[in-house]
Design a protein around this motif. Structure first.
Motif, PDB file in Angstrom:
ATOM      1  N   LYS A 206      -5.116 -31.912  25.610  1.00  0.00           N
ATOM      2  CA  LYS A 206      -6.412 -31.299  25.113  1.00  0.00           C
ATOM      3  C   LYS A 206      -6.002 -30.951  23.667  1.00  0.00           C
ATOM      4  N   THR A 207      -4.924 -30.248  23.599  1.00  0.00           N
ATOM      5  CA  THR A 207      -4.765 -29.573  22.092  1.00  0.00           C
ATOM      6  C   THR A 207      -4.550 -30.719  21.179  1.00  0.00           C
ATOM      7  N   ALA A 208      -3.922 -31.698  21.525  1.00  0.00           N
ATOM      8  CA  ALA A 208      -3.666 -32.872  20.411  1.00  0.00           C
ATOM      9  C   ALA A 208      -5.069 -33.497  20.046  1.00  0.00           C
ATOM     10  N   LEU A 209      -5.822 -33.799  21.253  1.00  0.00           N
ATOM     11  CA  LEU A 209      -7.024 -34.534  20.969  1.00  0.00           C
ATOM     12  C   LEU A 209      -8.117 -33.407  20.145  1.00  0.00           C
ATOM     13  N   ILE A 210      -8.006 -32.241  20.366  1.00  0.00           N
ATOM     14  CA  ILE A 210      -8.758 -31.267  19.479  1.00  0.00           C
ATOM     15  C   ILE A 210      -8.268 -31.288  17.909  1.00  0.00           C
ATOM     16  N   ASP A 211      -6.829 -31.088  17.964  1.00  0.00           N
ATOM     17  CA  ASP A 211      -6.215 -31.214  16.658  1.00  0.00           C
ATOM     18  C   ASP A 211      -6.480 -32.358  15.869  1.00  0.00           C
TER      19      ASP A 211
ATOM     20  N   GLN B 277     -14.219 -33.819  19.512  1.00  0.00           N
ATOM     21  CA  GLN B 277     -15.043 -33.033  20.265  1.00  0.00           C
ATOM     22  C   GLN B 277     -14.618 -33.207  21.861  1.00  0.00           C
ATOM     23  N   VAL B 278     -14.033 -32.249  22.366  1.00  0.00           N
ATOM     24  CA  VAL B 278     -13.665 -32.247  23.795  1.00  0.00           C
ATOM     25  C   VAL B 278     -14.176 -31.255  24.627  1.00  0.00           C
ATOM     26  N   THR B 279     -15.022 -31.965  25.702  1.00  0.00           N
ATOM     27  CA  THR B 279     -15.400 -31.055  26.901  1.00  0.00           C
ATOM     28  C   THR B 279     -14.769 -31.340  28.058  1.00  0.00           C
ATOM     29  N   GLU B 280     -14.913 -30.367  29.020  1.00  0.00           N
ATOM     30  CA  GLU B 280     -14.083 -30.552  30.556  1.00  0.00           C
ATOM     31  C   GLU B 280     -15.289 -31.040  31.350  1.00  0.00           C
ATOM     32  N   GLY B 281     -14.771 -32.089  32.006  1.00  0.00           N
ATOM     33  CA  GLY B 281     -15.707 -32.583  33.228  1.00  0.00           C
ATOM     34  C   GLY B 281     -16.238 -33.868  32.517  1.00  0.00           C
TER      35      GLY B 281
ATOM     36  N   LEU C 248      -4.952 -41.215  41.715  1.00  0.00           N
ATOM     37  CA  LEU C 248      -4.029 -42.207  41.538  1.00  0.00           C
ATOM     38  C   LEU C 248      -2.632 -41.910  41.799  1.00  0.00           C
ATOM     39  N   ASN C 249      -1.979 -42.377  42.730  1.00  0.00           N
ATOM     40  CA  ASN C 249      -0.645 -42.086  42.972  1.00  0.00           C
ATOM     41  C   ASN C 249      -0.493 -40.829  43.656  1.00  0.00           C
ATOM     42  N   ASN C 250      -1.363 -40.125  44.375  1.00  0.00           N
ATOM     43  CA  ASN C 250      -1.742 -38.953  44.968  1.00  0.00           C
ATOM     44  C   ASN C 250      -1.688 -37.999  43.935  1.00  0.00           C
ATOM     45  N   LEU C 251      -2.285 -38.292  42.625  1.00  0.00           N
ATOM     46  CA  LEU C 251      -2.629 -37.118  41.663  1.00  0.00           C
ATOM     47  C   LEU C 251      -4.082 -37.271  41.296  1.00  0.00           C
ATOM     48  N   HIS C 252      -4.560 -36.050  41.533  1.00  0.00           N
ATOM     49  CA  HIS C 252      -5.867 -35.756  41.057  1.00  0.00           C
ATOM     50  C   HIS C 252      -5.986 -35.517  39.492  1.00  0.00           C
ATOM     51  N   PRO C 253      -6.740 -36.077  38.946  1.00  0.00           N
ATOM     52  CA  PRO C 253      -7.014 -36.227  37.299  1.00  0.00           C
ATOM     53  C   PRO C 253      -7.673 -34.960  36.806  1.00  0.00           C
ATOM     54  N   THR C 254      -7.288 -34.526  35.684  1.00  0.00           N
ATOM     55  CA  THR C 254      -8.086 -33.430  34.828  1.00  0.00           C
ATOM     56  C   THR C 254      -8.895 -34.421  33.968  1.00  0.00           C
ATOM     57  N   VAL C 255     -10.339 -34.079  34.042  1.00  0.00           N
ATOM     58  CA  VAL C 255     -11.263 -35.065  33.439  1.00  0.00           C
ATOM     59  C   VAL C 255     -11.847 -34.469  32.043  1.00  0.00           C
ATOM     60  N   TYR C 256     -11.973 -35.175  30.862  1.00  0.00           N
ATOM     61  CA  TYR C 256     -12.377 -34.625  29.487  1.00  0.00           C
ATOM     62  C   TYR C 256     -13.279 -35.714  29.316  1.00  0.00           C
ATOM     63  N   THR C 257     -14.622 -35.125  28.687  1.00  0.00           N
ATOM     64  CA  THR C 257     -15.554 -36.126  28.004  1.00  0.00           C
ATOM     65  C   THR C 257     -15.213 -36.114  26.371  1.00  0.00           C
ATOM     66  N   LEU C 258     -15.142 -37.142  25.816  1.00  0.00           N
ATOM     67  CA  LEU C 258     -15.151 -36.888  24.500  1.00  0.00           C
ATOM     68  C   LEU C 258     -16.647 -37.569  23.513  1.00  0.00           C
ATOM     69  N   LYS C 259     -16.848 -36.465  22.426  1.00  0.00           N
ATOM     70  CA  LYS C 259     -18.128 -36.589  21.973  1.00  0.00           C
ATOM     71  C   LYS C 259     -17.767 -36.929  20.400  1.00  0.00           C
ATOM     72  N   PRO C 260     -18.453 -37.940  19.715  1.00  0.00           N
ATOM     73  CA  PRO C 260     -19.702 -38.424  20.102  1.00  0.00           C
ATOM     74  C   PRO C 260     -19.447 -39.845  20.699  1.00  0.00           C
TER      75      PRO C 260
ATOM     76  N   LEU D 198      -0.202 -40.103  31.905  1.00  0.00           N
ATOM     77  CA  LEU D 198      -1.100 -41.189  32.008  1.00  0.00           C
ATOM     78  C   LEU D 198      -2.471 -40.841  31.983  1.00  0.00           C
ATOM     79  N   ILE D 199      -2.856 -41.730  30.913  1.00  0.00           N
ATOM     80  CA  ILE D 199      -4.599 -41.375  30.507  1.00  0.00           C
ATOM     81  C   ILE D 199      -5.179 -42.752  30.722  1.00  0.00           C
ATOM     82  N   ILE D 200      -6.326 -42.546  31.676  1.00  0.00           N
ATOM     83  CA  ILE D 200      -7.202 -43.635  31.443  1.00  0.00           C
ATOM     84  C   ILE D 200      -8.494 -43.236  30.976  1.00  0.00           C
ATOM     85  N   TYR D 201      -9.093 -44.094  30.242  1.00  0.00           N
ATOM     86  CA  TYR D 201     -10.227 -43.775  29.532  1.00  0.00           C
ATOM     87  C   TYR D 201     -11.373 -44.644  29.898  1.00  0.00           C
ATOM     88  N   LYS D 202     -12.757 -44.371  30.362  1.00  0.00           N
ATOM     89  CA  LYS D 202     -13.524 -45.156  30.774  1.00  0.00           C
ATOM     90  C   LYS D 202     -14.669 -45.125  29.618  1.00  0.00           C
ATOM     91  N   PHE D 203     -15.284 -46.134  29.132  1.00  0.00           N
ATOM     92  CA  PHE D 203     -16.581 -46.267  28.176  1.00  0.00           C
ATOM     93  C   PHE D 203     -17.686 -46.997  28.641  1.00  0.00           C
TER      94      PHE D 203
END
Length: 299
Positions: A54-59, A63-67, A77-89, A139-144
């Motif tokens: 999150k810090t690297a994205l903001i730096d 524009q990063v919002t959670e959820g 995935l692989n028994n891991l729950h992700p932390t979710v961010y939305t990037l704007k714009p 691991l980062i997966i982003y959908k758009f």
């Protein structure tokens, strides 16, 4: 349809630092077990966390919002729950999976490399695509939403904003991977060539205390024409030789401002260059041929 293809092409080119999820479980760079004894030639890569992402994205200026999704259970995935961010714009959603170690991420089948579209790993609504990236043990997966991306390319100003934000995401990934850069150059009578190579190298141990290395590099060419008759240089053939392979093709001159440049492809490699690495570039324009040996220069 044409605008859709252009936007998708821009997206692919801008985020070339991402990863392909290989599922063949091959061991990358396996070497005999090592310990941190005197004379040990490398250091092991430290892990990072979701907060670092999150810090690297903001730096990087994003524009990063959670959820961004109703239920993360659908994205385990692989028994891991992700932390979710939305990037704007840009309006796409990032799923960040934190493995305990780099070895666990690789053993799960997520290797670094060139970016790759994924289709079956997470739920995707209609007109959405997803891609995967890695940053050390992350691991980062982003959908758009493709429709929104196409609409974002309506004017030159919006297209510039779109590309700038994609470059910012690439910058964040480069920083998270502790990326480095080397520039190789040579100049002849007809051509002035530079190859900028961005790369990273991660050393890690598996459960058996065996050391491995994960590394990747991406080289971007800039080849300027120095001759006085660009209009006569219509038939161009080029070939380049790297420390691990070669490439060739046909090209043409493209005018940028008052100068002319030869457009070459990008050089991807699972190895990294050294200070003594030499890249050879041969260019034949009509009956004139020139060979350049690009060597490392200081930044």
């Amino acid at each position: 349809m044409k605008k859709f293809l252009v936007i998708l092409c821009i997206f692919s080119l801008a985020l070339s630092g991402c990863s392909i999820p290989f599922f063949n479980r091959e061991d990358p760079g396996k070497i005999p077990a090592q310990t941190e004894s005197a004379g040990f030639p490398f250091t092991y890569t430290e892990t990072i966390g979701v907060k670092d992402v999150k810090t690297a994205l903001i730096d990087a200026g994003l524009q990063v919002t959670e959820g961004g999704v109703a239920d993360t259970d659908d994205y385990v995935l692989n028994n891991l729950h992700p932390t979710v961010y939305t990037l704007k714009p840009l309006q796409y959603v990032l799923f960040v999976y934190e493995f305990d170690s780099l070895a666990q991420r690789i053993e799960a089948g997520w290797h670094s490399g060139s970016e790759h579209i994924i289709t079956d790993e997470i739920p995707l609504p209609e007109n959405w695509l997803a891609r995967a990236c890695t940053a050390r043990n992350i691991l980062i997966i982003y959908k758009f939403n493709l429709e929104k991306l196409v609409n974002a390319g309506g004017s030159p100003q919006e297209e510039d904003e779109f590309k700038n934000n994609l470059n910012a995401l690439n910058q964040a990934l480069f920083r998270l991977n502790q990326g480095q850069e080397m520039v190789f150059a040579d100049r002849g009578k007809l051509w002035d060539a530079r190859l900028t190579v961005k790369y990273f190298q991660h050393w890690y141990k598996d459960d058996t205390d065996t050391s491995h290395v994960e590394q990747n590099s991406k080289g971007t060419w800039q080849v300027k024409y120095l001759g006085s008759k660009p209009d006569s240089c219509k038939s161009i053939r080029y070939e380049y030789i790297t420390f691990s392979g070669s490439g060739s093709g046909d090209g043409h001159l493209q005018k940028v401002g008052e100068d002319y440049y030869l457009r070459l492809g990008t050089v991807f490699n699972t190895g990294i260059p050294g200070k003594d690495t030499v890249y050879t570039l041969r260019i034949k324009c009509n009956d004139q041929e020139e060979s350049l040996d690009l060597k490392a220069i200081k930044p």
